[in-house]
Scaffold this motif. Structure first.
Motif, PDB file in Angstrom:
ATOM      1  N   ALA A  33      -4.746 -63.664 -12.835  1.00 53.17           N
ATOM      2  CA  ALA A  33      -4.798 -62.282 -13.313  1.00 53.17           C
ATOM      3  C   ALA A  33      -5.822 -61.409 -12.607  1.00 53.17           C
ATOM      4  CB  ALA A  33      -5.081 -62.281 -14.814  1.00 53.17           C
ATOM      5  N   GLY A  34      -6.348 -61.841 -11.467  1.00 57.04           N
ATOM      6  CA  GLY A  34      -7.210 -60.989 -10.677  1.00 57.04           C
ATOM      7  C   GLY A  34      -8.654 -60.940 -11.099  1.00 57.04           C
ATOM      8  N   SER A  35      -9.112 -61.890 -11.929  1.00 60.77           N
ATOM      9  CA  SER A  35     -10.506 -61.887 -12.373  1.00 60.77           C
ATOM     10  C   SER A  35     -11.388 -62.765 -11.496  1.00 60.77           C
ATOM     11  CB  SER A  35     -10.590 -62.383 -13.819  1.00 60.77           C
ATOM     12  OG  SER A  35     -10.166 -63.732 -13.911  1.00 60.77           O
ATOM     13  N   GLN A  36     -10.824 -63.430 -10.517  1.00 57.72           N
ATOM     14  CA  GLN A  36     -11.461 -64.364  -9.585  1.00 57.72           C
ATOM     15  C   GLN A  36     -11.757 -65.722 -10.200  1.00 57.72           C
ATOM     16  OE1 GLN A  36     -14.780 -62.720  -7.386  1.00 57.72           O
ATOM     17  NE2 GLN A  36     -13.417 -61.597  -6.027  1.00 57.72           N
ATOM     18  N   ALA A  37     -12.014 -65.795 -11.491  1.00 60.72           N
ATOM     19  CA  ALA A  37     -12.215 -67.093 -12.131  1.00 60.72           C
ATOM     20  C   ALA A  37     -10.876 -67.806 -12.282  1.00 60.72           C
ATOM     21  CB  ALA A  37     -12.865 -66.910 -13.500  1.00 60.72           C
ATOM     22  N   LEU A  85      -7.052 -67.185 -19.889  1.00 56.78           N
ATOM     23  CA  LEU A  85      -7.725 -66.445 -18.827  1.00 56.78           C
ATOM     24  C   LEU A  85      -9.168 -66.924 -18.701  1.00 56.78           C
ATOM     25  CD1 LEU A  85      -7.539 -63.948 -16.855  1.00 56.78           C
ATOM     26  CD2 LEU A  85      -8.499 -62.601 -18.747  1.00 56.78           C
ATOM     27  N   GLY A  86      -9.546 -67.357 -17.485  1.00 51.24           N
ATOM     28  CA  GLY A  86     -10.920 -67.772 -17.257  1.00 51.24           C
ATOM     29  C   GLY A  86     -11.877 -66.602 -17.330  1.00 51.24           C
ATOM     30  N   LYS A  87     -13.023 -66.810 -17.987  1.00 49.87           N
ATOM     31  CA  LYS A  87     -14.007 -65.746 -18.159  1.00 49.87           C
ATOM     32  C   LYS A  87     -15.097 -65.791 -17.089  1.00 49.87           C
ATOM     33  CE  LYS A  87     -15.333 -65.120 -22.458  1.00 49.87           C
ATOM     34  NZ  LYS A  87     -15.801 -65.430 -23.839  1.00 49.87           N
ATOM     35  N   GLY A  88     -15.142 -66.877 -16.314  1.00 56.10           N
ATOM     36  CA  GLY A  88     -16.139 -67.000 -15.263  1.00 56.10           C
ATOM     37  C   GLY A  88     -17.443 -67.627 -15.698  1.00 56.10           C
ATOM     38  N   SER A 108      -0.809 -59.951 -13.226  1.00 58.45           N
ATOM     39  CA  SER A 108      -0.862 -59.250 -14.507  1.00 58.45           C
ATOM     40  C   SER A 108      -1.267 -60.205 -15.622  1.00 58.45           C
ATOM     41  CB  SER A 108       0.503 -58.629 -14.821  1.00 58.45           C
ATOM     42  OG  SER A 108       0.581 -58.216 -16.178  1.00 58.45           O
ATOM     43  N   VAL A 109      -2.178 -59.765 -16.471  1.00 54.38           N
ATOM     44  CA  VAL A 109      -2.554 -60.578 -17.624  1.00 54.38           C
ATOM     45  C   VAL A 109      -1.407 -60.654 -18.624  1.00 54.38           C
ATOM     46  CG1 VAL A 109      -4.149 -60.771 -19.568  1.00 54.38           C
ATOM     47  CG2 VAL A 109      -4.982 -59.988 -17.347  1.00 54.38           C
ATOM     48  N   ALA A 110      -0.717 -59.544 -18.826  1.00 49.01           N
ATOM     49  CA  ALA A 110       0.346 -59.480 -19.829  1.00 49.01           C
ATOM     50  C   ALA A 110       1.595 -60.242 -19.402  1.00 49.01           C
ATOM     51  CB  ALA A 110       0.706 -58.020 -20.113  1.00 49.01           C
ATOM     52  N   ALA A 111       1.910 -60.224 -18.120  1.00 53.13           N
ATOM     53  CA  ALA A 111       3.104 -60.903 -17.613  1.00 53.13           C
ATOM     54  C   ALA A 111       2.736 -61.566 -16.288  1.00 53.13           C
ATOM     55  CB  ALA A 111       4.244 -59.915 -17.423  1.00 53.13           C
ATOM     56  N   PRO A 112       2.123 -62.758 -16.341  1.00 53.41           N
ATOM     57  CA  PRO A 112       1.565 -63.361 -15.125  1.00 53.41           C
ATOM     58  C   PRO A 112       2.586 -63.864 -14.120  1.00 53.41           C
ATOM     59  CG  PRO A 112       1.292 -64.836 -17.005  1.00 53.41           C
ATOM     60  CD  PRO A 112       1.802 -63.550 -17.548  1.00 53.41           C
TER      61      PRO A 112
END
Length: 424
Positions: free
Chosen positions: A224-228, A244-247, A298-302
């Motif tokens: 989802a583009g958060s890098q984690a 979703l990874g929070k890092g 996308s977080v909503a539709a990965p």
């Protein structure tokens, strides 16, 4: 020390000058001191009545701290230094990660020569690779004799490393997840570089319980583009969930990807299979057909709608997306057949694969094969193999004909070869 007069006559105030001369850098010069002497006793007794203190003006004259350091380019280390006005001093240094308040402390003693006080930080805090990001670098200098006021200077330094898709703690090192029989999920943070030639765990952390509800847990890189790194998990009713990874080593609350995933008996993710810079997912259904799910960011539709890769994949009991280990167009896949033979499928950059290449036999000894990202920090992703007989690291070579070097033992999961039923 005090010397007192013994006669009856009034004391005569005199001044004695104590000096240290011909001194180089860092020498402490002493200021004049006032003494009272008995002018008529003949005893020579004096009493020290005042001391104006040291004349040293300790300063931090120069700071040698980079604004940004890429630890992947410096072997995981960075040398920090401060030039003081005197040698007869020491320096207390504190590094504080501004996002988490994790701190590193050290005391720097005087150098053998000169006035540059420096030390080399190995990029760790309490034995674990420190997270990337901004650090407050604070230095406080004091004179060795305790006189004068300490001098202080603060600086900001940014720590960066290459992105590792299997990193959940934003410190560049591979994190391996494992679920035990009680349904507890654990994270082992490996060192970012080998220790004595081995891939070595630095810290184990309990993620949480209740993970036994899932048929499979799969590390899928940054969806989802958060890098984690992120996770997907398939439950017994066929619903796929996204974590979703929070890092910081933890995950956000799960999100529902969708139902109908119960038709799949194997999932693997973490490779960029179409060369668009995002990780993708592969799934094999019970009929042996392999399907490609393109990552959307996308977080909503990965994932985008699935695309058929091909049939005949039912002969494999393990699929592992390993990243680009062969140095070709895109991420690769390794597949183990029921005879224990491992095959390499090189990604062609279009969500499909080139003709398979035989890696070798004997891989049936492992219950789990994990595409673990760049474990040894040589710029190529690697493979971790877990089984009753031990856990091993297979370093990738960049070769299409011999993609792995010989296996290397690791203390990861030592004595725990049958403890975990899902390693990702």
């Amino acid at each position: 020390m005090q010397f007192r007069s013994t006669g009856n006559r009034p004391a005569l105030a005199v001044t004695a000058v104590l000096a240290v001369t011909a001194l180089g850098a860092g020498t402490l010069a002493t200021a004049p001191a006032a003494f009272a002497a008995d002018a008529g006793s003949g005893s020579g007794s004096v009493t020290k009545v005042a001391d104006e203190g040291r004349l040293v003006d300790l300063k931090i004259e120069q700071t040698h701290v980079p604004d940004t350091v890429n630890l992947d380019q410096t072997g995981g280390e960075v040398t920090l230094g401060w030039t003081l006005s005197h040698r007869e001093a020491y320096l207390d240094v504190t590094l504080t990660h501004t996002a988490t308040d994790q701190t590193f402390h050290t005391r720097v003693q005087a150098p053998a020569e000169g006035t540059r006080f420096s030390f080399t930080w190995d990029g760790t805090i309490d034995g674990v690779d420190a997270p990337n990001g901004s650090y407050g670098v604070e230095a406080e200098a004091k004179l060795l004799d305790g006189t004068g006021e300490p001098v202080y200077q603060g600086w900001l330094m940014n720590v960066v490393r290459s992105v590792n898709p299997h990193d959940y703690t934003n410190n560049g090192s591979t994190d391996v997840l494992a679920r035990d029989a009680a349904g507890v999920l654990w994270r082992d943070d490996l060192r970012d570089r080998p220790v004595n030639g081995q891939a070595t765990p630095a810290q184990r952390t309990r993620i949480g319980s209740g993970w036994q509800t899932y048929k499979q847990i799969e590390a899928v890189g940054d969806l989802a583009g958060s890098q984690a790194g992120d996770l997907v998990a398939l439950d017994g009713s066929g619903v796929l969930r996204h974590y979703l990874g929070k890092g910081d080593g933890n995950f956000s609350s799960r999100a529902r990807v969708g139902g109908g995933w119960g038709v799949y008996n194997k999932l693997t993710g973490g490779s960029d299979l179409d060369g668009d810079g995002r990780t993708d997912l592969l799934a094999t259904d019970t009929a042996g057909v392999l399907w490609f799910y393109k990552g959307t960011g996308s977080v909503a539709a990965p994932f985008a709608s699935r695309a058929r890769v091909g049939a005949g994949w039912g002969v494999f009991n393990q699929l592992t997306a390993v990243g680009n280990i062969a140095g070709t167009a895109a991420g690769d896949l390794v597949a183990r057949d029921t005879d224990g033979v491992l095959w390499l499928y090189q990604g062609n950059g279009r969500g499909n694969f080139s003709a398979r290449v035989r890696v070798g036999g004997g891989w049936g000894a492992y219950s789990q094969l994990v595409g673990a990202g760049d474990v040894d920090n040589d710029g190529r992703p690697d493979l971790i193999a877990y089984g009753v007989g031990g856990t091993y690291l297979y370093r990738s070579t960049g070769s299409t004909t011999a993609p792995f070097s010989g296996r290397q033992s690791t203390p990861l999961y030592a004595g725990e070869g049958s403890k975990f039923n899902n390693v990702a």
